[in-house]
Design a protein around this motif. Structure first.
Motif, PDB file in Angstrom:
ATOM      1  N   GLN A  52       2.669   1.334  47.038  1.00  0.00           N
ATOM      2  CA  GLN A  52       3.804   2.127  47.519  1.00  0.00           C
ATOM      3  C   GLN A  52       5.042   1.234  47.504  1.00  0.00           C
ATOM      4  O   GLN A  52       5.028   0.143  48.062  1.00  0.00           O
ATOM      5  N   TYR A  53       6.097   1.700  46.846  1.00  0.00           N
ATOM      6  CA  TYR A  53       7.358   0.969  46.822  1.00  0.00           C
ATOM      7  C   TYR A  53       8.428   1.755  47.578  1.00  0.00           C
ATOM      8  O   TYR A  53       8.491   2.978  47.470  1.00  0.00           O
ATOM      9  N   PRO A  54       9.282   1.063  48.320  1.00  0.00           N
ATOM     10  CA  PRO A  54      10.392   1.765  48.974  1.00  0.00           C
ATOM     11  C   PRO A  54      11.466   2.107  47.953  1.00  0.00           C
ATOM     12  O   PRO A  54      11.507   1.536  46.860  1.00  0.00           O
ATOM     13  N   ARG A  55      12.321   3.046  48.311  1.00  0.00           N
ATOM     14  CA  ARG A  55      13.459   3.374  47.461  1.00  0.00           C
ATOM     15  C   ARG A  55      14.693   2.657  48.011  1.00  0.00           C
ATOM     16  O   ARG A  55      15.202   3.001  49.076  1.00  0.00           O
ATOM     17  N   ILE A  56      15.122   1.642  47.293  1.00  0.00           N
ATOM     18  CA  ILE A  56      16.252   0.826  47.741  1.00  0.00           C
ATOM     19  C   ILE A  56      17.283   0.761  46.625  1.00  0.00           C
ATOM     20  O   ILE A  56      16.953   0.483  45.470  1.00  0.00           O
ATOM     21  N   GLU A  57      18.507   1.002  46.968  1.00  0.00           N
ATOM     22  CA  GLU A  57      19.593   0.985  45.982  1.00  0.00           C
ATOM     23  C   GLU A  57      19.636  -0.365  45.262  1.00  0.00           C
ATOM     24  O   GLU A  57      19.505  -1.417  45.872  1.00  0.00           O
ATOM     25  N   GLY A  58      19.797  -0.319  43.956  1.00  0.00           N
ATOM     26  CA  GLY A  58      19.991  -1.526  43.165  1.00  0.00           C
ATOM     27  C   GLY A  58      18.725  -2.210  42.688  1.00  0.00           C
ATOM     28  O   GLY A  58      18.804  -3.251  42.026  1.00  0.00           O
TER      29      GLY A  58
END
Length: 428
Positions: free
Chosen positions: A160-166
């Motif tokens: 599971q990966y978080p959604r982080i800008e950039g």
């Protein structure tokens, strides 16, 4: 009962419990395991340079891993760890050895077809299950029919990966903890670790001994102790990534060459056809009765979804609960009653401030011990077995120590005296 056929998918901790208890109910059972041995995620697996998809790696074990729970709470309900294993916090190799002891004691391996991968499960109109299996030894597929299905495929394979800008512009290296194996790769480097769960804290401790600097990013309300790791700086959540690092939510900015995401896993059942009536939304596997029985087709059960639990004992109790229905010893509630129970459970979680992502979480702060043991009691009313009070007491003693006493908590040894009492000894 002997005419009831059962398919168990996977020969890890949960699958072995499903196999053993099905045999004790005199059911006709076979277990399919895609690898060469039992143990599931506890089998250490070196990383091949030819791996193109991280989901092809089925183990998250890394060098130097020791359990964050003592072995005294990690045994099966009727099969504890042997006293010959002196340490309470044992290695992954010790856990695997224990699973082999369990399989040998109950003569399970002759019922397991190794290197057999279940590639498709479909319900049929006669109430049976059509199971497509690939024999990986010869590369051929075959089809078998079963009356019951235990899905025990484990849930530490799909990161599971978080959604982080950039994230897409960051130029450094990034991996999930699923692919971490040893700390020497990070020698002299600046490393960002995202997540302060058991893996995040353990990897921070390991990597801080070889890296130049480690930044530990988390959103815990109470900061963990890291003063014994002098190269570690705690940070809040990442606001956004840059090409060479990240800007954090407190406005600070750092550069680093590696990112390790210790952000958990997704539930995944790629072999279940959509006709099976199971779907995953926001990591909530549904619709399930008591987090295990498929409400649409209650001759299927998924074992091992709850987290923040006593894994082995929870899985064992789930299997025993399910088998009361699979063996026709108990009559299931109606579909409507099971759906009502599911909705009631979700409403209670919402009232406690949990989100849908927490649908299978059994512990949160002051609820950590209480809520999971309420769940066990619900299962035990049908299963006829329960977790012993001493196990709950040891679990309470160990609660959150991987965060706040990481340096010292594994220096203790536990000894169960009876069903109610235990002894705790400092050994290092």
């Amino acid at each position: 009962m002997k005419n009831i056929s059962v398919c168990v998918i996977g020969a890890g901790t949960a699958g072995l419990a499903a196999l053993k208890n099905s045999l004790e109910h005199q059911l006709n059972v076979v277990c399919y395991e895609q690898s060469k041995q039992i143990g599931g995620t506890w089998v250490y697996e070196d990383l091949s340079p030819n791996i193109e998809d991280e989901c092809e790696i089925h183990s998250s074990m890394y060098q130097g891993l020791r359990t964050n729970l003592p072995k005294e709470v990690m045994g099966y309900l009727d099969f504890p760890y042997p006293e010959s294993m002196a340490d309470s916090f044992v290695s992954s190799h010790d856990v695997l050895s224990f699973l082999y002891l369990y399989a040998e004691h109950f003569d399970l391996q002759k019922h397991i077809k190794f290197q057999h991968e279940v590639i498709r499960v479909l319900p049929r109109t006669n109430g049976r299950w059509e199971v497509h299996v690939k024999n990986r030894l010869i590369g051929k597929c075959f089809v078998e029919m079963f009356d019951r299905i235990f899905v025990c495929n484990g849930h530490y394979t799909k990161p599971q990966y978080p959604r982080i800008e950039g994230m897409e512009i960051y130029q450094g290296c990034s991996i999930h903890s699923h692919l971490y194996r040893e700390p020497y790769k990070f020698e002299g480097e600046d490393v960002l670790i995202i997540g302060a769960g058991p893996s995040g804290m353990d990897l921070t401790n390991q990597i801080s001994k070889t890296a130049k600097r480690v930044f530990l990013s988390h959103h815990l309300k109470e900061a963990p102790r890291t003063d014994f790791m002098p190269r570690v700086t705690q940070k809040p959540d990442v606001q956004r990534f840059t090409e060479s690092g990240a800007i954090f939510k407190d406005g600070s900015q750092e550069t680093f060459s590696f990112v390790i995401f210790c952000t958990g896993y997704q539930y995944s059942f790629p072999f279940l056809s959509t006709d099976c009536g199971i779907f995953v939304a926001n990591n909530h596997v549904q619709p399930l009765y008591k987090h295990t029985i498929n409400i649409n087709f209650p001759t299927m059960a998924i074992i091992g979804l709850p987290f923040m639990v006593l894994p082995t004992q929870c899985f064992d109790l789930q299997v025993r609960f399910v088998l009361k229905f699979f063996s026709n010893e108990q009559k299931l509630p109606t579909q409507e009653e099971m759906m009502d129970a599911l909705h009631e459970d979700m409403q209670e979680r919402k009232e406690r401030g949990l989100t849908e992502r927490d649908a299978h979480k059994m512990g949160e702060k002051q609820w950590f011990v209480l809520f999971q043991f309420v769940y066990y009691q619900e299962l035990s009313k049908i299963a006829g077995h329960n977790v012993k009070p001493v196990i709950a007491k040891i679990m309470k003693d160990c609660s959150k120590k991987y965060i706040f006493e990481l340096e010292t908590y594994r220096q203790y040894q536990f000894k169960v005296l009876d069903d109610e009492n235990f002894l705790k000894i400092h050994v290092k």
